[in-house]
Design a protein around this motif. Sequence first.
Motif, PDB file in Angstrom:
ATOM      1  N   SER A   3       0.835  -1.199   0.000  1.00  0.00           N
ATOM      2  CA  SER A   3       0.000   0.000   0.000  1.00  0.00           C
ATOM      3  C   SER A   3       0.872   1.251   0.000  1.00  0.00           C
ATOM      4  O   SER A   3       2.035   1.223   0.425  1.00  0.00           O
ATOM      5  CB  SER A   3      -0.897   0.011   1.241  1.00  0.00           C
ATOM      6  N   LYS A   4       0.293   2.360  -0.443  1.00  0.00           N
ATOM      7  CA  LYS A   4       1.019   3.626  -0.447  1.00  0.00           C
ATOM      8  C   LYS A   4       1.364   4.056   0.975  1.00  0.00           C
ATOM      9  O   LYS A   4       2.429   4.617   1.221  1.00  0.00           O
ATOM     10  CB  LYS A   4       0.182   4.702  -1.143  1.00  0.00           C
ATOM     11  N   LYS A   5       0.460   3.794   1.913  1.00  0.00           N
ATOM     12  CA  LYS A   5       0.712   4.263   3.278  1.00  0.00           C
ATOM     13  C   LYS A   5       1.888   3.532   3.917  1.00  0.00           C
ATOM     14  O   LYS A   5       2.676   4.134   4.643  1.00  0.00           O
ATOM     15  CB  LYS A   5      -0.534   4.151   4.144  1.00  0.00           C
ATOM     16  N   SER A   8       5.179   4.892   2.890  1.00  0.00           N
ATOM     17  CA  SER A   8       5.511   6.218   3.425  1.00  0.00           C
ATOM     18  C   SER A   8       6.091   6.152   4.834  1.00  0.00           C
ATOM     19  O   SER A   8       6.545   7.162   5.371  1.00  0.00           O
ATOM     20  CB  SER A   8       4.260   7.107   3.450  1.00  0.00           C
ATOM     21  N   ASP A 111     -10.086  11.778  10.203  1.00  0.00           N
ATOM     22  CA  ASP A 111     -10.504  11.564   8.821  1.00  0.00           C
ATOM     23  C   ASP A 111      -9.293  11.810   7.930  1.00  0.00           C
ATOM     24  O   ASP A 111      -8.327  12.468   8.357  1.00  0.00           O
ATOM     25  CB  ASP A 111     -11.639  12.530   8.439  1.00  0.00           C
ATOM     26  N   PRO A 112      -9.313  11.291   6.691  1.00  0.00           N
ATOM     27  CA  PRO A 112      -8.175  11.524   5.803  1.00  0.00           C
ATOM     28  C   PRO A 112      -7.833  13.008   5.691  1.00  0.00           C
ATOM     29  O   PRO A 112      -8.725  13.854   5.560  1.00  0.00           O
ATOM     30  CB  PRO A 112      -8.657  10.951   4.469  1.00  0.00           C
ATOM     31  N   SER A 113      -6.543  13.306   5.793  1.00  0.00           N
ATOM     32  CA  SER A 113      -5.983  14.659   5.679  1.00  0.00           C
ATOM     33  C   SER A 113      -6.140  15.511   6.932  1.00  0.00           C
ATOM     34  O   SER A 113      -5.684  16.661   6.957  1.00  0.00           O
ATOM     35  CB  SER A 113      -6.564  15.415   4.469  1.00  0.00           C
ATOM     36  N   LYS A 131       0.357   8.819  10.203  1.00  0.00           N
ATOM     37  CA  LYS A 131       0.285   8.530   8.769  1.00  0.00           C
ATOM     38  C   LYS A 131      -0.460   7.226   8.499  1.00  0.00           C
ATOM     39  O   LYS A 131      -1.244   7.144   7.557  1.00  0.00           O
ATOM     40  CB  LYS A 131       1.694   8.486   8.175  1.00  0.00           C
ATOM     41  N   CYS A 133      -2.809   6.079  10.129  1.00  0.00           N
ATOM     42  CA  CYS A 133      -4.232   6.310  10.393  1.00  0.00           C
ATOM     43  C   CYS A 133      -4.813   7.364   9.454  1.00  0.00           C
ATOM     44  O   CYS A 133      -5.871   7.945   9.729  1.00  0.00           O
ATOM     45  CB  CYS A 133      -4.435   6.718  11.848  1.00  0.00           C
ATOM     46  N   HIS A 134      -4.094   7.607   8.341  1.00  0.00           N
ATOM     47  CA  HIS A 134      -4.542   8.519   7.263  1.00  0.00           C
ATOM     48  C   HIS A 134      -4.557   9.984   7.675  1.00  0.00           C
ATOM     49  O   HIS A 134      -5.189  10.817   7.012  1.00  0.00           O
ATOM     50  CB  HIS A 134      -5.915   8.104   6.732  1.00  0.00           C
ATOM     51  N   GLY A 135      -3.858  10.311   8.769  1.00  0.00           N
ATOM     52  CA  GLY A 135      -3.736  11.702   9.147  1.00  0.00           C
ATOM     53  C   GLY A 135      -2.434  12.292   8.634  1.00  0.00           C
ATOM     54  O   GLY A 135      -1.616  11.612   8.005  1.00  0.00           O
TER      55      GLY A 135
END
Length: 394
Positions: A3-5, A8, A111-113, A131, A133-135
């Motif tokens: 995955s991209k996450k 990163s 939430d994302p971002s 990151k 957790c999509h933050g």
Amino acid sequence: MLSKKIKSITPSFTISISAKVAALKSEGKEIIDLSIGEPDFMTPDAGKFAAKDAIDRNKTKYDMVPGLVPLREEIVKKLSLENQVNYQPSEIVVSSGAKNAITNALIATLDPSDEVIIPAPYWTSYPEMVKLCHGVPKIVQTSEENDFKLTVKQLDKAVTDKTKIVLINNPSNPTGAVYTRSELEPLVDYCSKHNLLILADEIYERICYDQPFVSIPSISQRAKEITILVNGFSKSAAMTGWRLGYTASNSEISKAISTLQGHLVSHPSTIAQWAGYGALKDGKEEMSQMVSIYKSRRDQLIPILNNLNNVSYVTPQGAFYLFINISAYKQYYTDSSSFSVAFSNQLLEEQQVAVVPGIAFGNDDYIRISYATKIEYVIEGLNRIQKLLATISK
């Protein structure tokens, strides 16, 4: 395929150091390892007895997702008596370690971002957890002159319309800084006015030396409403391998965390929870003795630190780390992409002392050493650091 996450995520510096230490030990070299943030004490006897008793009584079946009722009730008592903040057992969620507790809190609220303000120096896993957790981790550099504590002015410059959480680690890993009530109150007030959550990582709260510890949610009812308190048993009770932590939060957030945990891990090991119950209920004296020994070690190390050439530090008020400024020697490492990594590698190879480079905590001018080990090891480690510094500056 990945995955991209996950791509990163920065690999753990501490794992890399541990691998190097293991390799050198396999070559027969004796390494002074000052990199590990693990207490050199054992689980309190009361915790061990409670775990053994639970096994004998076959307390090994599934239980409630947020944790054993007796343990949560004991946590509520602890928070009331020691931290001056009142929760209900339903507002406590017991997790598989404080890392799991932090992750639960982030997943439940981000939430994302969404941005999370993280003061630097920071515990190495915070940005990576955000990151995952999509933050978005928003790093705010603090200063040695202010004991590495976040100020309202710094916070205000960092906050945007995407900011959701302010993360405060108190006492701090890696600096040992401890916030006073007068330092916390304006931060809480700012977060309240701007509708920001506070993620308060207070895992080291019992290891506090020179002033009373102030828990963030105890400051006011509003502080309690906006704070997700994270704590656990790894540091103050030396129960690292049991993997036991918890959150305390308002009923809406605690219910969300419990729902989330029910799908991911159900609940922590019941035996580990009984061990935590025993340690919390009857292990206070052993835990206090640990803190006294840590303080004695710190006090013995300060004069040695004062004699190190061209270094500075902030006297730790809590936890069991020394965060040492070695930036005066940066001029000798111009060919390295990371000064603190190059210095730490040289220290390990030439003096057989393992430390954590400051870049792992967001500041490349420092190294972190742990004094959660025998004092003679730490003293010898500092003496060897002095030898390296003398060699470098010749």
